[in-house]
Write a protein that holds these residues in place. Structure first.
Motif, PDB file in Angstrom:
ATOM      1  N   UNK A 103       0.888  -1.120  -0.171  1.00  0.00           N
ATOM      2  CA  UNK A 103       0.050   0.077  -0.037  1.00  0.00           C
ATOM      3  C   UNK A 103       0.613   1.365  -0.110  1.00  0.00           C
ATOM      4  N   UNK A 104       2.196   1.216   0.372  1.00  0.00           N
ATOM      5  CA  UNK A 104       2.988   2.291   0.014  1.00  0.00           C
ATOM      6  C   UNK A 104       2.599   3.289   1.138  1.00  0.00           C
ATOM      7  N   UNK A 105       2.611   4.770   0.697  1.00  0.00           N
ATOM      8  CA  UNK A 105       2.322   5.730   1.619  1.00  0.00           C
ATOM      9  C   UNK A 105       1.060   6.036   1.982  1.00  0.00           C
ATOM     10  N   UNK A 106      -0.043   5.124   1.895  1.00  0.00           N
ATOM     11  CA  UNK A 106      -1.369   5.305   2.128  1.00  0.00           C
ATOM     12  C   UNK A 106      -1.667   5.194   3.690  1.00  0.00           C
ATOM     13  N   UNK A 107      -1.905   6.208   4.300  1.00  0.00           N
ATOM     14  CA  UNK A 107      -1.996   6.368   5.574  1.00  0.00           C
ATOM     15  C   UNK A 107      -3.491   5.596   6.030  1.00  0.00           C
ATOM     16  N   UNK A 108      -4.333   5.349   5.370  1.00  0.00           N
ATOM     17  CA  UNK A 108      -5.726   4.774   5.746  1.00  0.00           C
ATOM     18  C   UNK A 108      -5.224   3.161   5.945  1.00  0.00           C
ATOM     19  N   UNK A 109      -4.663   2.654   4.648  1.00  0.00           N
ATOM     20  CA  UNK A 109      -4.304   1.370   4.750  1.00  0.00           C
ATOM     21  C   UNK A 109      -3.254   0.952   5.983  1.00  0.00           C
ATOM     22  N   UNK A 110      -2.234   1.984   6.122  1.00  0.00           N
ATOM     23  CA  UNK A 110      -1.635   1.664   7.141  1.00  0.00           C
ATOM     24  C   UNK A 110      -2.309   1.439   8.683  1.00  0.00           C
ATOM     25  N   UNK A 111      -3.396   2.374   8.866  1.00  0.00           N
ATOM     26  CA  UNK A 111      -4.126   2.062   9.882  1.00  0.00           C
ATOM     27  C   UNK A 111      -4.813   0.507   9.979  1.00  0.00           C
ATOM     28  N   UNK A 112      -5.296   0.164   8.688  1.00  0.00           N
ATOM     29  CA  UNK A 112      -5.792  -1.014   8.511  1.00  0.00           C
ATOM     30  C   UNK A 112      -4.669  -2.169   9.041  1.00  0.00           C
ATOM     31  N   UNK A 113      -3.493  -1.997   8.380  1.00  0.00           N
ATOM     32  CA  UNK A 113      -2.483  -2.935   8.643  1.00  0.00           C
ATOM     33  C   UNK A 113      -2.000  -2.956  10.177  1.00  0.00           C
ATOM     34  N   UNK A 114      -2.123  -1.873  10.691  1.00  0.00           N
ATOM     35  CA  UNK A 114      -1.792  -2.065  12.390  1.00  0.00           C
ATOM     36  C   UNK A 114      -2.855  -2.770  13.161  1.00  0.00           C
ATOM     37  N   UNK A 115      -4.058  -2.369  12.455  1.00  0.00           N
ATOM     38  CA  UNK A 115      -5.070  -3.237  13.081  1.00  0.00           C
ATOM     39  C   UNK A 115      -4.918  -4.866  12.835  1.00  0.00           C
TER      40      UNK A 115
END
Length: 422
Positions: A103-115
């Motif tokens: 997902x690269x620099x997509x912050x929303x996807x980053x939140x999902x990944x940390x979930x």
């Protein structure tokens, strides 16, 4: 001519249980790694995701929120299908890391990944006490609970050191982007290999059916723990200490940065803190293990009160003198504070199990983990606000005065499990 030793079924099981513990510990390290690797490169990661330093705290908060909200729901799965629950933990971790990379620099996807990473942790963080029960005899449980629990601390320490060294003096944004994605990819590959290791060690636990392992039903155990007045005070006191301990490095680094400490000095401070916790936990766990091997009643209270006292009084000294003393004194103080905040966790788990026997081990770990997560999120999100940054460290220290006093004066282990298994 020497004869080859023939391994009996007992020998095979003895080797296998340590492989199970090793696979569990590797899963713990792979899950916590990227979460901890962010600390030395926080501002650069925030720029990578095009958010502020404070907004990046939501990665940590989503991790803890996901962990807290799913821990209790996953417990029945862990209780009935322990091996499979570890496989699901590995899958959540591996999926989260690969998606984070793609997902690269997509912050929303980053939140999902940390979930997803939080979901992975919610299938193992409360488990070490339970794993020790179903795979190991009672005289080895203090040692194996320590190994399982402190594998996370080892992962945090490794991640912090590797991240700092790998990104040291990296200023160029393109170079940072490449290295950041490299470290995520390496973590994802490692997590994938750990998944294979856990598939190999998938087997029914040795002690799961033993009559001596009989416990109260899971939800009844949780209800008893949460409604008993003494246990509530125990859990609240230790959970505040754990929550502040998880937040300590971040809050203290803000204070250090404000008075001109360099990045490498902040790094050394955090390493001293983590090494302190692992070191003192190792020493006192070995003492408990030795007592268990000789059939003696373990000195949980003595060791925990000593450990917590070392941390509390070192922290009190640090609050007063941290901006007036040479750096080497701060290193010693942070080692001692790390001892006090991070050196008692596995001992506490064993002590609480003694007090609440025959409660389920998962219930003990889950309740403690849940309350600590709430405390940590509140400390990070409130005291990390710009308005609190000047005094957030000092405020967090005052929060532990009452919990410390309760633990030192009133906390006492009752040896119900020891009497049952003696």
């Amino acid at each position: 001519m020497s004869q080859a030793k023939i391994l009996t079924k007992s020998d095979t099981n003895n080797i296998y249980k340590w492989l199970v513990l090793a696979s569990f510990s590797l899963n713990s390290i792979s899950n916590i790694f990227i979460f901890s690797a962010l600390a030395p490169i926080w501002s650069s990661v925030a720029k990578y995701y095009n958010v502020t330093d404070y907004d990046l705290n939501w990665f940590s908060s989503m991790y803890f929120i996901s962990l807290f909200t799913s821990t209790f729901g996953f417990n029945p799965l862990i209780l009935k299908y322990f091996g499979y629950s570890q496989i699901f933990s590995c899958i959540f971790t591996t999926s989260g890391l690969w998606i984070l990379l793609i997902s690269g620099g997509n912050f929303t996807m980053g939140l999902l990944c940390f979930c997803l990473l939080g979901l992975g942790e919610s299938l193992y963080y409360q488990v070490p006490l339970h794993l020790s029960k179903i795979w190991f005899p009672h005289e080895e449980r203090a040692l194996t609970t320590f190994i399982g629990q402190y594998s996370s601390n080892v992962g945090i320490l490794l991640a912090y050191i590797i991240s700092f060294v790998y990104f040291y003096e990296v200023i160029d944004e393109i170079e940072f982007k490449t290295k950041y994605e490299n470290i995520i990819q390496s973590n994802a590959i490692f997590a994938s290999l750990v998944l294979v290791c856990n598939l190999i060690t998938l087997k029914k636990p040795i002690n799961q059916k033993d009559s001596i392992q009989i416990r109260d039903p899971l939800w009844l155990s949780i209800k008893k723990i949460c409604t008993a007045e003494e246990s509530l005070l125990d859990l609240l006191s230790f959970s505040v200490l754990i929550g502040v301990g998880w937040s300590y490095s971040t809050l203290f680094n803000i204070q250090q940065y404000s008075i001109g400490y360099t990045a490498i000095e902040l790094f050394e401070t955090n390493v001293c803190y983590q090494v302190g916790g692992i070191s003192i936990a190792s020493i006192y766990t070995w003492k408990l293990y030795s007592q268990s091997k000789h059939g003696l009643q373990q000195s949980y209270d003595k060791y925990m009160k000593l450990i917590v006292s070392i941390g509390f009084w070192s922290l009190a000294i640090e609050i007063i003198i941290f901006d007036q003393v040479p750096f080497w004194i701060l290193q010693i103080l942070n080692f001692l504070i790390g001892c006090g905040f991070g050196g008692y966790y596995s001992i506490l788990l064993e002590s609480l199990q003694e007090k609440h026997f025959p409660a389920q081990e998962l219930a003990i770990g889950s309740v403690l983990c849940g309350v600590a997560c709430i405390a940590s999120v509140l400390v990070i999100m409130i005291l990390g606000l710009p308005e609190f940054q000047k005094y957030g460290f000092q405020i967090s220290c005052f929060l532990i005065i009452m919990p410390f006093c309760f633990i030192v004066v009133f906390y006492k282990t009752s040896f119900k499990r020891f009497e049952q298994e003696a």
